[in-house]
Design a protein around this motif. Structure first.
Motif, short mmCIF file in Angstrom:
data_model
loop_
_atom_site.label_atom_id
_atom_site.label_comp_id
_atom_site.label_asym_id
_atom_site.label_seq_id
_atom_site.Cartn_x
_atom_site.Cartn_y
_atom_site.Cartn_z
N ASP A 69 -95.34 -4.88 -28.09
CA ASP A 69 -94.59 -6.13 -27.94
C ASP A 69 -93.30 -6.11 -28.75
O ASP A 69 -92.23 -6.48 -28.26
N GLU A 70 -93.43 -5.68 -30.00
CA GLU A 70 -92.28 -5.75 -30.92
C GLU A 70 -91.13 -4.86 -30.46
O GLU A 70 -89.96 -5.20 -30.66
N VAL A 71 -91.45 -3.71 -29.87
CA VAL A 71 -90.41 -2.82 -29.36
C VAL A 71 -89.63 -3.52 -28.25
O VAL A 71 -88.38 -3.49 -28.22
N HIS A 72 -90.34 -4.15 -27.33
CA HIS A 72 -89.66 -4.84 -26.23
C HIS A 72 -88.90 -6.07 -26.72
O HIS A 72 -87.84 -6.41 -26.18
N GLN A 73 -89.41 -6.74 -27.74
CA GLN A 73 -88.67 -7.86 -28.30
C GLN A 73 -87.37 -7.39 -28.94
O GLN A 73 -86.33 -8.05 -28.83
N MET A 74 -87.40 -6.23 -29.58
CA MET A 74 -86.16 -5.66 -30.15
C MET A 74 -85.19 -5.27 -29.05
O MET A 74 -83.97 -5.43 -29.20
N VAL A 75 -85.71 -4.76 -27.93
CA VAL A 75 -84.85 -4.44 -26.79
C VAL A 75 -84.13 -5.70 -26.30
O VAL A 75 -82.92 -5.70 -26.05
N LEU A 76 -84.88 -6.78 -26.18
CA LEU A 76 -84.28 -8.03 -25.72
C LEU A 76 -83.24 -8.54 -26.71
O LEU A 76 -82.17 -9.04 -26.32
N ASN A 77 -83.54 -8.43 -28.00
CA ASN A 77 -82.58 -8.88 -29.00
C ASN A 77 -81.30 -8.05 -28.95
O ASN A 77 -80.19 -8.57 -29.13
N ARG A 78 -81.43 -6.75 -28.69
CA ARG A 78 -80.25 -5.90 -28.58
C ARG A 78 -79.38 -6.35 -27.40
O ARG A 78 -78.15 -6.45 -27.51
N HIS A 79 -80.01 -6.64 -26.27
CA HIS A 79 -79.25 -7.13 -25.12
C HIS A 79 -78.60 -8.47 -25.43
O HIS A 79 -77.45 -8.72 -25.04
N LEU A 80 -79.32 -9.33 -26.14
CA LEU A 80 -78.76 -10.63 -26.49
C LEU A 80 -77.54 -10.46 -27.38
O LEU A 80 -76.52 -11.15 -27.20
N GLY A 81 -77.61 -9.54 -28.34
CA GLY A 81 -76.48 -9.29 -29.21
C GLY A 81 -75.27 -8.75 -28.47
O GLY A 81 -74.12 -9.08 -28.78
N GLU A 82 -75.53 -7.91 -27.47
CA GLU A 82 -74.43 -7.30 -26.72
C GLU A 82 -73.85 -8.25 -25.68
O GLU A 82 -72.64 -8.22 -25.41
N GLU A 83 -74.68 -9.11 -25.10
CA GLU A 83 -74.26 -9.91 -23.96
C GLU A 83 -73.96 -11.36 -24.30
O GLU A 83 -73.27 -12.05 -23.55
N GLY A 84 -74.51 -11.85 -25.43
CA GLY A 84 -74.30 -13.25 -25.77
C GLY A 84 -74.84 -14.18 -24.70
O GLY A 84 -75.93 -13.98 -24.17
N ARG A 85 -74.03 -15.17 -24.32
CA ARG A 85 -74.48 -16.13 -23.31
C ARG A 85 -74.64 -15.49 -21.93
O ARG A 85 -75.33 -16.04 -21.06
N ASP A 86 -74.01 -14.34 -21.71
CA ASP A 86 -74.16 -13.65 -20.43
C ASP A 86 -75.55 -13.05 -20.24
O ASP A 86 -75.86 -12.56 -19.15
N PHE A 87 -76.37 -13.11 -21.27
CA PHE A 87 -77.77 -12.67 -21.14
C PHE A 87 -78.45 -13.41 -19.99
O PHE A 87 -79.32 -12.86 -19.33
N TRP A 88 -78.03 -14.65 -19.76
CA TRP A 88 -78.72 -15.51 -18.78
C TRP A 88 -77.90 -15.75 -17.52
O TRP A 88 -78.13 -16.72 -16.81
N THR A 89 -76.98 -14.87 -17.18
CA THR A 89 -76.16 -15.11 -15.98
C THR A 89 -76.98 -14.93 -14.70
O THR A 89 -77.96 -14.17 -14.68
N TRP A 90 -76.55 -15.62 -13.65
CA TRP A 90 -77.14 -15.44 -12.32
C TRP A 90 -76.32 -14.43 -11.54
O TRP A 90 -75.10 -14.35 -11.69
N ASP A 91 -76.97 -13.68 -10.67
CA ASP A 91 -76.26 -12.83 -9.74
C ASP A 91 -75.67 -13.69 -8.63
O ASP A 91 -76.34 -14.59 -8.11
N VAL A 92 -74.43 -13.41 -8.28
CA VAL A 92 -73.75 -14.19 -7.25
C VAL A 92 -73.73 -13.40 -5.95
O VAL A 92 -73.38 -12.22 -5.94
N GLU A 93 -74.10 -14.05 -4.88
CA GLU A 93 -74.16 -13.41 -3.56
C GLU A 93 -72.77 -13.03 -3.08
O GLU A 93 -71.82 -13.81 -3.19
N ASN A 94 -72.66 -11.81 -2.57
CA ASN A 94 -71.41 -11.38 -1.97
C ASN A 94 -71.31 -11.94 -0.55
O ASN A 94 -72.24 -11.80 0.25
N ILE A 95 -70.20 -12.54 -0.26
CA ILE A 95 -70.00 -13.17 1.08
C ILE A 95 -69.03 -12.32 1.89
O ILE A 95 -67.98 -11.93 1.41
#
Length: 402
Positions: A376-402
């Motif tokens: 668990d702790e390894v994956h939690q650290m992975v998520l924290n690393r992504h959060l540090g790199e992406e900031g608020r973009d951690f939670w972005t939605w994918d936008v459909e290409n039209i």
């Protein structure tokens, strides 16, 4: 967002559900069908595997040209969950670890010659396999960069020396994918090799006793003492071992979650049935508010797990690594499985703690879920690393290409 599945996937799901109910669960209920390690005995397994193959429910995860059904990760999520309504289910459909992940990585990374020799027998069900990576301290575990097993070049061959442990399925395996260090390069220092159980220069030191039930072949400690392998045993090329590990473990972690959701649902099934029929102090258990709260919370947790798994499966099908999505699913579903077994045992009381149901089996099995393929702790650290790199973009939605 489209949460529907294709009619083809639904057809496979429904047929698997019928197969599990009609053919596998009756076998699971027979004590003589179990081996000494808490799994289906070989003599009972073989005819069920043959029937699953005959009904076209075999190797759903592989491409049609490899001998599978090409369902993709989303289709696998639906069907693997259904398979593991029974603790015997995945191996019957040739979808159990470690063969499952090994077949997928060999299909993706092996040469035509390697596929014919090393993959095809596993696909046919004629051979079992093992992935040889984890080492005792101070070697590599969750961090493969710490690996100390070496493969030193000698002419056109490589000489391998080292020790591995907790290697799932090794005692029954014929084909092995072995990770060893070929240089000190931090990204290109590991190489993946193929070897057969009958080749000299290695041995199983012991089958490690564990708390829970085991996959076929157990969890073993292996010793390599100057095993010599030709260069054509390398997968993808020298220095590509870390890439092989990433290719294999990303999907393998998620397939664990797919199967664990099936087990969690089985726990609720057993709990619901008992609560509906057991009375105490003039009240049926299922009418007690405390039981309803437990069951409702568990149902919600399972659905959250299914959504996390499905999003990760969708991302993998888009060609992404889906590291965030897989880590979130792995953490949630591993803990969910333990909770589901615990709640179901509590509701069943002494019956749940006994071997009259599979709940105690699932409970013992579930504790390892928070350790295998990354704690668990390894994956939690992975998520924290992504959060540090992406900031608020951690939670972005994918936008459909039209």
């Amino acid at each position: 967002m489209d949460f529907t599945i294709s009619p083809r996937v639904e057809d496979f799901r429904a047929r698997i559900a019928r197969f599990v109910a009609d053919d596998i669960l009756p076998v699971e209920a027979q004590p003589e069908a179990w081996d000494a390690h808490g799994n289906i005995a070989h003599d009972w397994m073989v005819p069920l595997r043959e029937k699953a193959r005959d009904e076209g429910l075999w190797c759903l995860q592989l491409k049609s040209e490899t001998g599978g059904q090409g369902l993709g990760r989303v289709g696998m999520a639906v069907c693997y969950e259904e398979m593991n309504r029974s603790i015997f289910g995945p191996v019957i459909f040739n979808a159990a670890a470690p063969d499952d992940g090994n077949m997928m990585v060999l299909e993706q990374a092996g040469t035509p010659e390697q596929k014919e020799r090393w993959l095809d027998p596993i696909v046919r069900g004629d051979a079992r396999s093992s992935f040889v990576m984890t080492e005792p301290h101070p070697g590599g575990g969750s961090d493969p960069g710490m690996m100390i097993t070496t493969a030193k070049k000698k002419g056109d061959s490589y000489v391998i020396r080292g020790r591995k442990w907790f290697i799932t399925g090794a005692a029954d395996a014929d084909h092995f994918i072995l990770l060893a260090r070929t240089s000190d390069d931090p990204r290109r220092g590991l190489t993946a090799f193929l070897h057969h159980r009958d080749e000299p220069g290695w041995r199983i030191d012991r089958r490690i006793p564990i708390m829970g039930p085991e996959e076929h072949g157990g969890h073993c400690e292996l010793v390599y003492e100057d095993m010599e392998l030709p260069a054509d045993r390398i997968i993808m090329g020298e220095g590509m071992g870390l890439k092989i590990t990433q290719m294999r473990l990303g999907t393998a972690r998620l397939t664990h979650c797919m199967r664990w959701l099936g087990l969690a649902k089985r726990c609720t099934e057993i709990a619901q049935e008992y609560a509906a029929n057991r009375h105490g102090f003039g009240v049926r258990l299922s009418d007690r508010e405390s039981i309803q709260i437990k069951m409702g919370d568990l149902a919600m947790g399972i659905e959250i797990g299914r959504l996390l798994v499905m999003k990760a499966a969708w991302a993998l099908d888009q060609g992404r690594f889906a590291k965030k999505e897989v880590s979130m699913a792995k953490i949630h579903v591993a803990n969910l499985l333990h909770k589901a077994a615990d709640v179901a045992i509590q509701i069943n009381g002494a019956r749940g703690y006994s071997q009259d149901t599979v709940l105690e089996w699932i409970y013992r099995y579930a504790r390892q879920a928070r350790l295998v393929d990354g704690a668990d702790e390894v994956h939690q650290m992975v998520l924290n690393r992504h959060l540090g790199e992406e900031g608020r973009d951690f939670w972005t939605w994918d936008v459909e290409n039209i």
